[in-house]
Design an enzyme around this catalytic site. Structure first.
Site, PDB file in Angstrom:
ATOM      1  N   LYS A 196      -8.127   7.179 -19.542  1.00 48.46           N
ATOM      2  CA  LYS A 196      -8.417   7.703 -20.882  1.00 48.46           C
ATOM      3  C   LYS A 196      -7.175   7.634 -21.788  1.00 48.46           C
ATOM      4  O   LYS A 196      -6.665   6.561 -22.003  1.00 48.46           O
ATOM      5  CB  LYS A 196      -8.994   9.108 -20.753  1.00 48.46           C
ATOM      6  CG  LYS A 196     -10.029   9.275 -19.620  1.00 48.46           C
ATOM      7  CD  LYS A 196     -11.297   8.465 -19.838  1.00 48.46           C
ATOM      8  CE  LYS A 196     -12.222   8.391 -18.629  1.00 48.46           C
ATOM      9  NZ  LYS A 196     -12.553   9.642 -17.965  1.00 48.46           N
TER      10      LYS A 196
ATOM     11  N   TYR B 255     -16.156  17.361 -15.641  1.00 51.98           N
ATOM     12  CA  TYR B 255     -16.551  15.959 -15.739  1.00 51.98           C
ATOM     13  C   TYR B 255     -17.613  15.704 -14.664  1.00 51.98           C
ATOM     14  O   TYR B 255     -17.420  16.075 -13.500  1.00 51.98           O
ATOM     15  CB  TYR B 255     -15.314  15.090 -15.520  1.00 51.98           C
ATOM     16  CG  TYR B 255     -15.621  13.622 -15.401  1.00 51.98           C
ATOM     17  CD1 TYR B 255     -15.927  12.873 -16.528  1.00 51.98           C
ATOM     18  CD2 TYR B 255     -15.637  12.994 -14.164  1.00 51.98           C
ATOM     19  CE1 TYR B 255     -16.229  11.531 -16.420  1.00 51.98           C
ATOM     20  CE2 TYR B 255     -15.936  11.645 -14.049  1.00 51.98           C
ATOM     21  CZ  TYR B 255     -16.229  10.924 -15.185  1.00 51.98           C
ATOM     22  OH  TYR B 255     -16.533   9.603 -15.077  1.00 51.98           O
TER      23      TYR B 255
ATOM     24  N   ASP C 180      -7.083  19.647 -14.617  1.00 45.35           N
ATOM     25  CA  ASP C 180      -7.372  18.309 -15.124  1.00 45.35           C
ATOM     26  C   ASP C 180      -6.981  18.301 -16.607  1.00 45.35           C
ATOM     27  O   ASP C 180      -7.595  18.980 -17.430  1.00 45.35           O
ATOM     28  CB  ASP C 180      -8.865  17.995 -14.940  1.00 45.35           C
ATOM     29  CG  ASP C 180      -9.225  16.573 -15.358  1.00 45.35           C
ATOM     30  OD1 ASP C 180      -8.560  16.031 -16.269  1.00 45.35           O
ATOM     31  OD2 ASP C 180     -10.195  16.020 -14.808  1.00 45.35           O
TER      32      ASP C 180
ATOM     33  N   ARG D 206       0.849  -1.198   0.000  1.00 45.05           N
ATOM     34  CA  ARG D 206       0.000   0.000   0.000  1.00 45.05           C
ATOM     35  C   ARG D 206       0.885   1.248   0.000  1.00 45.05           C
ATOM     36  O   ARG D 206       0.571   2.252  -0.580  1.00 45.05           O
ATOM     37  CB  ARG D 206      -0.965  -0.005   1.193  1.00 45.05           C
ATOM     38  CG  ARG D 206      -1.790   1.259   1.287  1.00 45.05           C
ATOM     39  CD  ARG D 206      -3.076   1.175   2.116  1.00 45.05           C
ATOM     40  NE  ARG D 206      -3.107   0.169   3.137  1.00 45.05           N
ATOM     41  CZ  ARG D 206      -2.510   0.256   4.334  1.00 45.05           C
ATOM     42  NH1 ARG D 206      -1.841   1.337   4.667  1.00 45.05           N
ATOM     43  NH2 ARG D 206      -2.607  -0.732   5.199  1.00 45.05           N
TER      44      ARG D 206
HETATM   45  C1  LIG Z   1     -13.050  10.111 -16.707  1.00 38.25           C
HETATM   46  C2  LIG Z   1     -12.661  11.436 -16.185  1.00 38.25           C
HETATM   47  C3  LIG Z   1     -12.457  11.629 -14.818  1.00 38.25           C
HETATM   48  C4  LIG Z   1     -12.682  10.519 -13.799  1.00 38.25           C
HETATM   49  O1  LIG Z   1     -11.771   9.484 -13.959  1.00 38.25           O
HETATM   50  P1  LIG Z   1     -12.083   7.931 -13.608  1.00 38.25           P
HETATM   51  O2  LIG Z   1     -10.814   7.259 -13.993  1.00 38.25           O
HETATM   52  O3  LIG Z   1     -13.268   7.520 -14.407  1.00 38.25           O
HETATM   53  O4  LIG Z   1     -12.349   7.876 -12.148  1.00 38.25           O
HETATM   54  C5  LIG Z   1     -12.048  12.885 -14.405  1.00 38.25           C
HETATM   55  N1  LIG Z   1     -11.873  13.901 -15.276  1.00 38.25           N
HETATM   56  C6  LIG Z   1     -12.079  13.745 -16.598  1.00 38.25           C
HETATM   57  C7  LIG Z   1     -11.875  14.889 -17.515  1.00 38.25           C
HETATM   58  C8  LIG Z   1     -12.486  12.509 -17.103  1.00 38.25           C
HETATM   59  O5  LIG Z   1     -12.702  12.371 -18.400  1.00 38.25           O
END
Ligand SMILES: *Cc1c(COP(=O)(O)O)cnc(C)c1O
Length: 386
Positions: A202, A105, A177, A53
């Site tokens: 992504k 998001y 982000d 962890r």
């Molecule tokens: C998908 C996404 C998230 C969240 O991520 P997860 O891996 O699904 O928890 C946050 N910000 C953006 C821009 C996203 O596309």
């Protein structure tokens, strides 16, 4: 590590940073260290690893790699993008205030409003496209500004350098982000952001086969605190998932080039299609922030949103697509198509969606790296039914 890698090109870093050949065998790939614990030689004497962890060599390799790609001093990976965003928020304390973009998001306002306000954090949502809105929303207790650029699904940009100047002046940390652009097309830390967050699920992973999240830091204290959150709260990324992202990232540059190439062609096709009312893509010359897109990003990516006119039209075309797969998520090699109003942004409610301009006719597409002619033909036949 990040410093040492700075002189190398992006692709070289993506392939080598954090992953020298395995010292034991010479393996070119970092092994998946599937272990929960590490044997110690005697009390207090170990090789730097005690319990998984806290740390794991596969995870260490990925963290060094992603820090090098974003130009940060360190990175910490978490079990998902949301876990990474939540980890950043645990650096705040009850009574602190955050200014955020009003088009994030969908899962982010859900976490902020339905979980974290219960712990005494306060959030204000403003249109961060204009940095003056950020400045106006700042209060005495504001500790963080949280921005997503481009936004999902409307592809509106925030001027990272301008927002960062406001944050510097007010001594507030700026978190960006960078999921939609990836470090290949956008470098928020170089533009003044203090931390970058990604859903590695992504583009960084890129193959739609694992969830993950990362926070890239500019200050050692941030990295230390986040390492402590990993150990204390435990939402760490598993060694197998770390390895998947390490493997995905090696081809990030070539994938992003192809995503961008296909994205531009699909955006032009949609913009000139008689059934499509409007296209949201920063690479189109009539995008209201085209100039900012050109100065802040080195490509436009492959996220495109378009207006079909009604829920019925969106439904008809989404039922017809064959190559484009109807599904949530984005950034994979395959083209994914989705309906924000009922999928990613359902939780906002009708009123919330109307406020930020998400209509029932909007369709979002994450253009993959298939042959672009096949994607165009698929969209053409699907649009023909509306
Ligand atoms: C998908 C996404 C998230 C969240 O991520 P997860 O891996 O699904 O928890 C946050 N910000 C953006 C821009 C996203 O596309």
């Amino acid at each position: 590590m990040a410093k040492k890698n700075e002189r190398l090109g992006f692709s070289t870093r993506s392939i080598h940073a954090g992953q020298p050949p395995d010292p034991m065998t010479g393996a070119v790939n970092v092994p998946i260290y599937a272990t929960s614990t590490y044997v110690q030689e005697e009390i207090g004497k170990n090789k730097g690893y005690e319990y998984a962890r806290v740390s794991n060599p596969t995870r260490t390799a990925l963290e060094e790699n992603l820090a090098a790609l974003e130009g940060g001093i360190g990175a910490k990976v978490f079990a998902s993008g949301m876990a990474a965003i939540n980890a950043i928020c645990t650096l705040l304390k009850a009574g602190d205030h955050v200014v955020c973009g009003d088009n994030l998001y969908g899962g982010v306002p859900r976490l902020f409003n339905q979980v974290l306000t219960g712990f005494g954090l306060e959030f204000t949502y403003v249109d961060t496209a204009d940095a003056r809105n950020v400045e106006k929303a700042v209060r005495k207790n504001t500790r963080m500004v949280y921005v997503e650029t481009p936004t999902n699904p409307l592809m509106a940009l925030s001027d990272i350098a301008a927002v960062s100047r406001v944050c510097r002046k007010k001594k507030i940390e700026l978190v960006v982000d960078n999921t939609f652009m990836s470090p290949y097309f956008q470098q928020p830390l170089a533009l003044g952001a203090d931390m970058v967050v990604h859903s590695t699920t992504k583009f960084l992973n890129g193959h739609s086969d694992g969830l993950g999240g990362v926070v890239v830091c500019t200050k050692p204290q941030q990295a230390e605190k986040l390492a402590f959150v990993q150990k204390a709260a435990g939402a760490i990324l598993s060694p197998f998932e770390c390895w998947l992202v390490l493997r995905g990232v090696k081809t990030l540059a070539v994938r992003m080039e192809q995503h961008d190439h296909n994205g531009r062609i699909v955006a032009e096709f949609l913009a000139s299609h008689s059934k499509v009312k409007k296209v949201f893509y920063p690479g189109l010359i009539d995008h209201p922030q085209y100039d900012l897109a050109c100065s802040q990003m080195s490509g436009f990516g492959s996220m495109i949103t378009f207006e079909t006119g009604s829920l019925a039209n969106a439904n008809k075309m989404l039922k017809r697509v064959r190559i484009c797969s109807l599904g949530e998520s984005l950034g994979g090699v395959e083209t994914l198509i989705s309906h924000p109003a009922t999928m990613t942004h359902a939780a906002l409610g009708e009123k919330g969606r109307r406020k930020i301009g998400i209509t029932d006719g909007l369709v979002r597409i994450s253009v993959g790296i298939e042959d672009v002619e096949d994607i165009l033909a698929d969209l053409e036949q699907a649009l023909a039914v509306i």
